[in-house]
Design a protein around this motif. Structure first.
Motif, PDB file in Angstrom:
ATOM      1  N   GLY A 174      27.456  15.580  69.266  1.00 21.62           N
ATOM      2  CA  GLY A 174      28.910  15.670  69.248  1.00 21.62           C
ATOM      3  C   GLY A 174      29.510  15.760  67.870  1.00 21.62           C
ATOM      4  N   ASP A 175      28.733  15.450  66.825  1.00 19.33           N
ATOM      5  CA  ASP A 175      29.227  15.584  65.453  1.00 19.33           C
ATOM      6  C   ASP A 175      29.309  17.061  65.071  1.00 19.33           C
ATOM      7  N   GLN A 176      30.227  17.352  64.172  1.00 21.63           N
ATOM      8  CA  GLN A 176      30.360  18.705  63.625  1.00 21.63           C
ATOM      9  C   GLN A 176      29.772  18.701  62.215  1.00 21.63           C
ATOM     10  N   ILE A 177      28.749  19.521  62.014  1.00 20.14           N
ATOM     11  CA  ILE A 177      28.002  19.508  60.762  1.00 20.14           C
ATOM     12  C   ILE A 177      27.963  20.907  60.168  1.00 20.14           C
ATOM     13  N   VAL A 178      27.601  20.948  58.879  1.00 20.61           N
ATOM     14  CA  VAL A 178      27.384  22.199  58.158  1.00 20.61           C
ATOM     15  C   VAL A 178      25.987  22.122  57.549  1.00 20.61           C
ATOM     16  N   SER A 179      25.142  23.081  57.905  1.00 21.17           N
ATOM     17  CA  SER A 179      23.780  23.145  57.380  1.00 21.17           C
ATOM     18  C   SER A 179      23.520  24.565  56.907  1.00 21.17           C
ATOM     19  N   GLY A 180      23.481  24.750  55.600  1.00 19.08           N
ATOM     20  CA  GLY A 180      23.274  26.080  55.055  1.00 19.08           C
ATOM     21  C   GLY A 180      24.423  27.000  55.425  1.00 19.08           C
ATOM     22  N   GLU A 181      24.121  28.097  56.080  1.00 19.19           N
ATOM     23  CA  GLU A 181      25.134  29.065  56.487  1.00 19.19           C
ATOM     24  C   GLU A 181      25.694  28.778  57.878  1.00 19.19           C
ATOM     25  N   HIS A 182      25.233  27.716  58.519  1.00 13.37           N
ATOM     26  CA  HIS A 182      25.617  27.453  59.899  1.00 13.37           C
ATOM     27  C   HIS A 182      26.529  26.224  59.971  1.00 13.37           C
ATOM     28  N   GLU A 183      27.539  26.333  60.811  1.00 11.37           N
ATOM     29  CA  GLU A 183      28.482  25.236  61.026  1.00 11.37           C
ATOM     30  C   GLU A 183      28.850  25.207  62.501  1.00 11.37           C
TER      31      GLU A 183
END
Length: 333
Positions: A130-139
């Motif tokens: 349920g968390d919103q994360i940013v990893s590299g080019e992906h969000e």
């Protein structure tokens, strides 16, 4: 010459006698295996219960319970094999498993790395489902944390499968880690406008927006003196910090700031440029030893202004030039 069936019958008789002799061992091995399977089920429930009492999530507790169950079941299979085949000792069995384990480890290195990283993510919980994360080019939003990979749902409704090893070793930004989030937008005012007055108008517009938190209070800072404007950074806090709320809040804030500042007569300048021609400055333009790069002379300077020159064509035979073909005569305008 006919073949004698005696050797074949003898071999079949020997095999049958071996099976009859091994039946007790097989029965004992099956009983032992059933006992280990029962123990694995008890271990599954016990580990899940202990993990949940320790504060772990149901998903983490289930993963650890399954690992304990698999270990006990594997141990039961090995014990059953040593009972069925008495010549198979524990030392030879574990040595064979060690050699094969090294080969399997090299072959499935990435899989085991992701497996271990998934277990560490489930235990340490840097982010949750349920968390919103940013990893590299992906969000996007975390949909599931599996043992091998994490499933991410982007804001445009696409699924991204990210290996856990990548998430555990690289940087990950968790946008919803806390209950509040600070946003910032920039607005430019003219150099002739009052900064304090514009700041007061902006804070008044933010106070009228119920989505903006009063604590921490919004702030307006001068960030840069740009080429054509004084740039102000407007900082404010929202709750909840999800992506949709952030985008919608920025939209409402920018619209309110534009309407408020324009209504109060504050300039929102556009990029402007000033182009000066040589005949608009000084008569020394064109002389690279004395030229002032096209800027007008300052106060106190009195250079004679450069004059526009235009051609004067002698009227001869209509609109043509001089009859001898020489260059037209020039004179001062």
């Amino acid at each position: 010459m006919s073949a004698s069936p005696v050797p074949l019958l003898t071999r079949l008789q020997t095999t049958f006698d071996g099976l009859v002799a091994a039946l007790p061992n097989v029965m004992i091995a099956l009983v032992v295996l059933l006992v280990f399977m029962l123990l694995s089920r008890l271990a599954l429930n016990g580990v899940r219960s202990v993990a949940q009492r320790a504060g772990q999530t149901p998903g983490v507790a289930l993963v650890f319970g399954r690992l304990a169950s698999w270990l006990i079941t594997t141990l039961g299979v090995l014990v059953a094999l040593t009972i069925i085949f008495p010549t198979l000792t524990a030392a030879s069995l574990f040595s064979a498993l060690g050699v094969s384990g090294v080969a399997i480890g090299f072959a499935f290195k990435d899989i085991f790395q992701n497996l271990l990283a998934g277990l560490l993510i489930l235990v340490t919980r840097p982010f949750r489902i349920g968390d919103q994360i940013v990893s590299g080019e992906h969000e996007g939003t975390v949909e599931d944390i599996q043992v091998r990979a994490t499933l991410l749902r982007t804001y445009d409704n696409r699924r991204v499968v990210i290996p856990n090893g990548e998430l555990y070793t690289n940087r990950v930004v968790v946008n919803t880690a806390f209950d509040r989030r600070r946003l910032a937008v920039q607005v430019g005012i003219g150099y002739g406008d009052d900064i304090d007055g514009a700041r007061a108008l902006i804070l008044e517009a933010l106070d009228a927006n119920p989505e903006i938190l009063a604590d921490p209070a919004p702030t307006v800072l001068v960030r840069s003196l740009a080429d054509f404007s004084v740039n102000l950074e407007v900082r404010f806090w929202i709750d909840p910090p999800i992506r949709r709320e952030a985008v919608e809040s920025e939209d409402r804030v920018l619209q309110a700031l534009k309407e408020t500042l324009v209504a109060a007569g504050v300039d929102l300048p556009l990029p402007t440029q000033q182009v000066l021609f040589h005949d608009q400055t000084e008569e020394t333009d064109g002389d690279r030893r004395r030229q002032r790069e096209g800027w007008p002379a300052g106060k106190g300077a009195s250079p004679r202004p450069a004059r526009l020159l235009k051609e004067q064509v002698a009227p001869e035979e209509g609109r043509g030039g001089p009859a001898d073909g020489s260059a037209p005569e020039r004179r001062d305008a």
